[in-house]
Design an enzyme around this catalytic site. Structure first.
Site, short mmCIF file in Angstrom:
data_model
loop_
_atom_site.label_atom_id
_atom_site.label_comp_id
_atom_site.label_asym_id
_atom_site.label_seq_id
_atom_site.Cartn_x
_atom_site.Cartn_y
_atom_site.Cartn_z
N GLY A 10 1.96 23.73 26.39
CA GLY A 10 2.77 23.03 25.40
C GLY A 10 2.04 22.84 24.10
O GLY A 10 2.62 22.94 23.01
N ALA A 11 0.73 22.60 24.20
CA ALA A 11 -0.03 22.35 22.97
C ALA A 11 -0.04 23.61 22.09
O ALA A 11 0.03 23.52 20.87
CB ALA A 11 -1.45 21.92 23.31
N GLY A 27 -1.26 -10.85 6.47
CA GLY A 27 0.18 -11.05 6.47
C GLY A 27 0.91 -9.87 5.86
O GLY A 27 0.65 -8.70 6.16
N GLY A 28 1.85 -10.20 4.96
CA GLY A 28 2.65 -9.16 4.31
C GLY A 28 1.81 -8.13 3.59
O GLY A 28 2.22 -6.98 3.42
C1 HXC Z 1 -1.57 -19.20 -1.15
C2 HXC Z 1 -3.69 -18.55 -0.70
C3 HXC Z 1 -3.23 -17.71 0.33
C4 HXC Z 1 -1.84 -17.65 0.56
C5 HXC Z 1 -5.37 -17.57 0.20
N1 HXC Z 1 -5.00 -18.44 -0.73
N2 HXC Z 1 -4.30 -17.10 0.88
N3 HXC Z 1 -2.85 -19.30 -1.43
N4 HXC Z 1 -1.04 -18.40 -0.20
N5 HXC Z 1 -1.30 -16.87 1.50
C6 HXC Z 1 -5.87 -19.16 -1.66
C7 HXC Z 1 -6.73 -20.19 -0.98
O1 HXC Z 1 -6.04 -21.39 -0.83
C8 HXC Z 1 -7.88 -20.31 -1.97
O2 HXC Z 1 -7.46 -21.11 -3.04
C9 HXC Z 1 -8.03 -18.91 -2.49
O3 HXC Z 1 -6.78 -18.24 -2.22
C10 HXC Z 1 -9.13 -18.13 -1.83
O4 HXC Z 1 -8.95 -18.22 -0.42
P1 HXC Z 1 -10.17 -18.52 0.57
O5 HXC Z 1 -9.60 -18.89 1.87
O6 HXC Z 1 -11.12 -19.48 -0.07
O7 HXC Z 1 -10.88 -17.10 0.63
P2 HXC Z 1 -11.59 -16.40 1.86
O8 HXC Z 1 -12.50 -17.35 2.54
O9 HXC Z 1 -12.18 -15.15 1.32
O10 HXC Z 1 -10.44 -16.04 2.89
C11 HXC Z 1 -9.43 -15.15 2.52
C12 HXC Z 1 -8.31 -15.15 3.59
C13 HXC Z 1 -7.83 -16.59 3.84
C14 HXC Z 1 -8.86 -14.52 4.89
C15 HXC Z 1 -7.20 -14.23 3.07
O11 HXC Z 1 -7.56 -17.19 2.58
C16 HXC Z 1 -6.61 -16.65 4.69
O12 HXC Z 1 -6.71 -16.54 5.93
N6 HXC Z 1 -5.44 -16.82 4.07
C17 HXC Z 1 -4.19 -16.89 4.80
C18 HXC Z 1 -3.89 -15.55 5.38
C19 HXC Z 1 -2.58 -15.47 6.14
O13 HXC Z 1 -2.51 -15.88 7.31
N7 HXC Z 1 -1.56 -15.01 5.44
C20 HXC Z 1 -0.27 -14.88 6.04
C21 HXC Z 1 0.75 -15.38 5.05
S1 HXC Z 1 2.31 -15.11 5.78
P3 HXC Z 1 -8.44 -22.09 -3.82
O14 HXC Z 1 -7.54 -22.79 -4.77
O15 HXC Z 1 -9.06 -22.96 -2.78
O16 HXC Z 1 -9.45 -21.18 -4.48
C22 HXC Z 1 2.78 -13.55 5.31
C23 HXC Z 1 4.02 -13.11 5.98
C24 HXC Z 1 4.65 -11.95 5.31
O17 HXC Z 1 2.18 -12.89 4.53
C25 HXC Z 1 5.45 -11.29 6.36
C26 HXC Z 1 6.14 -10.08 5.89
C27 HXC Z 1 6.56 -9.18 7.02
#
Ligand code: HXC
Length: 529
Positions: free
Chosen positions: A415-416, A178-179
């Site tokens: 050109g290059a 994501g971000g």
């Molecule tokens: C809150 C989060 C989180 C998030 C992970 N966690 N991502 N908590 N917000 N975005 C937490 C999980 O709930 C978990 O908590 C702990 O972090 C570890 O995550 P896991 O999934 O167990 O780890 P892993 O298997 O290594 O996977 C990591 C990951 C996955 C690939 C990053 O967590 C994931 O896909 N997260 C979401 C990614 C995503 O789609 N983000 C987009 C957000 S939107 P616990 O308590 O269980 O330990 C965004 C938009 C911004 O960012 C746009 C700006 C232009």
């Protein structure tokens, strides 16, 4: 409802009173607890904790954390937030650093994390020091909703405003989703590690849910893919230690900010450099059909043979990187004869352009070594936008105000040739090796156009067509493919032998040391075009 998702923060008044020693002991105990939890989360995945990374990156004992308790949390379970911010020394020079802590809610960015990062970026700009970020994050903290998204907006704004003011390096040491990927994309250099670092806008789970596509993290955004295919990553590290080591080395070439000159190194002429420079001509075959490794040419020319290549795996027909001549750090751009004969394609153009723009922002003279048959022709490249994307090299060189020194080592066509630091584009010193082939295009292509009638006549007369073509190519090569016209019209300052190349570059760098960097060349041109 939403507020229940936020963890409650206690005011100082509510906290139990303690004396100083008890308080310090309590904090140490909590810090140890937090670090032990981090170790468990990270070590199981073969990763270091954020604090271990900071220790490895910084000169020993120099990391000083700031704002650990910003947003409260002193007595809470996590002790701090999902990001650690502070200052340290690297190679004895001050640097601002932040490291995301994956053990705290997946290193995700909420209000407090954003506040800490923005504060650090602003302070680094005020204090004129580079920023290094160690990233390991799930992106915007889902529980904090639009407040987290808004913080990302502010982080992006701060990063963009710092761009070109202080160098920024992002080291990706875990999943970045994501971000978390756009912040690094706005910085100057991105380093990724094999196996454990990933960058994607949405993770595999989300991809599956939204599109049904089943894909691994590696396929979606692995380090190899971003280093060789997208060019997001500038260095593919073996592991975390290698990534941090590369970052320290890269930093040693960079100035602290855009108002400073890049570091100079104490240099003593040595036998090895003299011998390498004397032998550089042997590395380049005379026949334009034979390829060679331009990296070997570069390492034969630079001080101590040390060349730090940037984006080695991406668009490899062009080479970019840092080196030094007689102690002066420079940016080097060169065509790689080994890959597609060093042609410029869409990716190579953007790679070279971005590098030259970085050099210009941070006062690096640019040394360009040219051996280029042209922009790569064909529908694939035209459709990929070679006009729009190829134009970026032109803008980068044409608007650069740093010293530009160019040496044509063999071919320089069309050109290059003209866009790669030619005199017409504003270079300060241009040289060519004897026998350089400088022309609008090579003999084979040109004969088809300028001698079309002669070829048709030869065919009509029943002459040996191959023989006629060979003769016409030789005529064209003698008349139009040489450095002579360039010397006559002042596009070249002179011919130099390969053995003179290193000395000539050192002299040109000395001559340009006090170059007046006027933003618009027309402002001082005697005869504006
Ligand atoms: C809150 C989060 C989180 C998030 C992970 N966690 N991502 N908590 N917000 N975005 C937490 C999980 O709930 C978990 O908590 C702990 O972090 C570890 O995550 P896991 O999934 O167990 O780890 P892993 O298997 O290594 O996977 C990591 C990951 C996955 C690939 C990053 O967590 C994931 O896909 N997260 C979401 C990614 C995503 O789609 N983000 C987009 C957000 S939107 P616990 O308590 O269980 O330990 C965004 C938009 C911004 O960012 C746009 C700006 C232009």
């Amino acid at each position: 409802m939403l507020s229940s998702l936020f963890r409650r923060q206690r005011t100082p008044r509510e906290r139990p009173a303690r004396d100083r020693r008890t308080c310090a002991a309590h904090l140490t105990e909590l810090a140890e607890k937090a670090e032990n939890r981090a170790k468990k989360t990270q070590h199981d995945k073969g990763k270091m904790t954020a604090r271990e990374r900071l220790e490895m990156l910084a000169d020993p004992g120099t990391f000083r954390e700031i704002n650990r308790f910003l947003g409260g949390d002193i007595d809470e379970e996590y002790l701090g937030s999902g990001v650690i911010t502070g200052f340290c020394q690297i190679g004895g020079r001050p640097v601002a650093v932040y490291a995301q802590d994956f053990s705290v809610r997946g290193g995700s960015l909420g209000q407090v994390e954003g506040q800490k990062m923005i504060h650090l970026i602003k302070q680094a700009v005020d204090l004129g020091m580079p920023i290094i970020s160690l990233l390991d994050s799930g992106g915007a903290r889902i529980q904090e909703g639009v407040a987290a998204l808004a913080q990302y907006g502010k982080v992006f704004q701060a990063t963009s405003l710092a761009s070109g003011v202080v160098p920024q390096i992002s080291v990706i040491l875990g999943p970045c989703a994501g971000g978390a990927v756009y912040g690094p994309a706005l910085t100057d250099f991105v380093v990724m590690t094999k196996r454990s670092s990933f960058m994607f806008v949405t993770g595999p789970e989300v991809v599956k849910a939204v599109t049904g596509e089943v894909v691994t993290s590696d396929e979606l955004g692995g380090a190899q893919m971003h280093s060789a295919v997208t060019g997001v990553s500038h260095y593919l590290a073996e592991d975390e230690a290698d990534a941090l080591d590369f970052t320290r080395t890269l930093l040693s070439y960079l100035p602290a900010n855009s108002k400073e000159a890049p570091p100079t190194f104490a240099y003593q002429t040595n036998q090895a450099d003299l011998e390498n420079a004397a032998r550089v001509g042997e590395l380049v075959p005379v026949s334009p059909k034979q390829s060679y490794d331009m990296v070997e040419v570069i390492t034969s020319l630079v001080d101590h043979g040390e060349f730090l290549e940037i984006q080695e795996l991406f668009a490899p027909s062009v080479i970019t990187g840092f080196g030094a001549f007689c102690g002066q750090s420079v940016g080097i751009v060169a065509n790689q004869s080994l890959v597609d004969a060093g042609t410029l394609d869409v990716n190579a153009s953007e790679k070279a352009a971005r590098f030259v723009q970085f050099c210009n922002a941070f006062s690096f003279p640019v040394v360009t070594l040219v051996d280029v048959p042209g922009y790569r022709p064909g529908t694939e490249q035209e459709r990929a936008g070679i006009i729009r994307r190829g134009a970026k090299v032109i803008t980068a060189y044409a608007t650069a105000t740093v010293p530009l020194i160019t040496v044509i080592v063999r071919k320089a066509y069309g050109g290059a040739y003209i866009v790669m630091g030619s005199k017409a584009m504003g270079a300060d010193f241009n040289f060519a090796w004897p026998g350089a082939q400088i022309a609008v295009m090579g003999s084979e292509g040109a004969v088809n156009i300028v001698y079309r009638k002669e070829l048709a006549q030869a065919k009509a007369d029943g002459k040996d067509l191959a023989e006629a073509r060979k003769r016409l190519e030789e005529t064209y090569a003698t008349q139009a493919v040489s450095p002579n016209l360039s010397l006559e019209i002042g596009e070249l300052d002179g011919l130099i032998t390969p053995e003179q190349t290193r000395d000539t570059i050192c002299q040109a760098l000395a001559a340009t040391r006090n170059k007046q960097r006027r933003p618009n060349a027309w402002a001082h041109a005697a005869n504006p075009p």
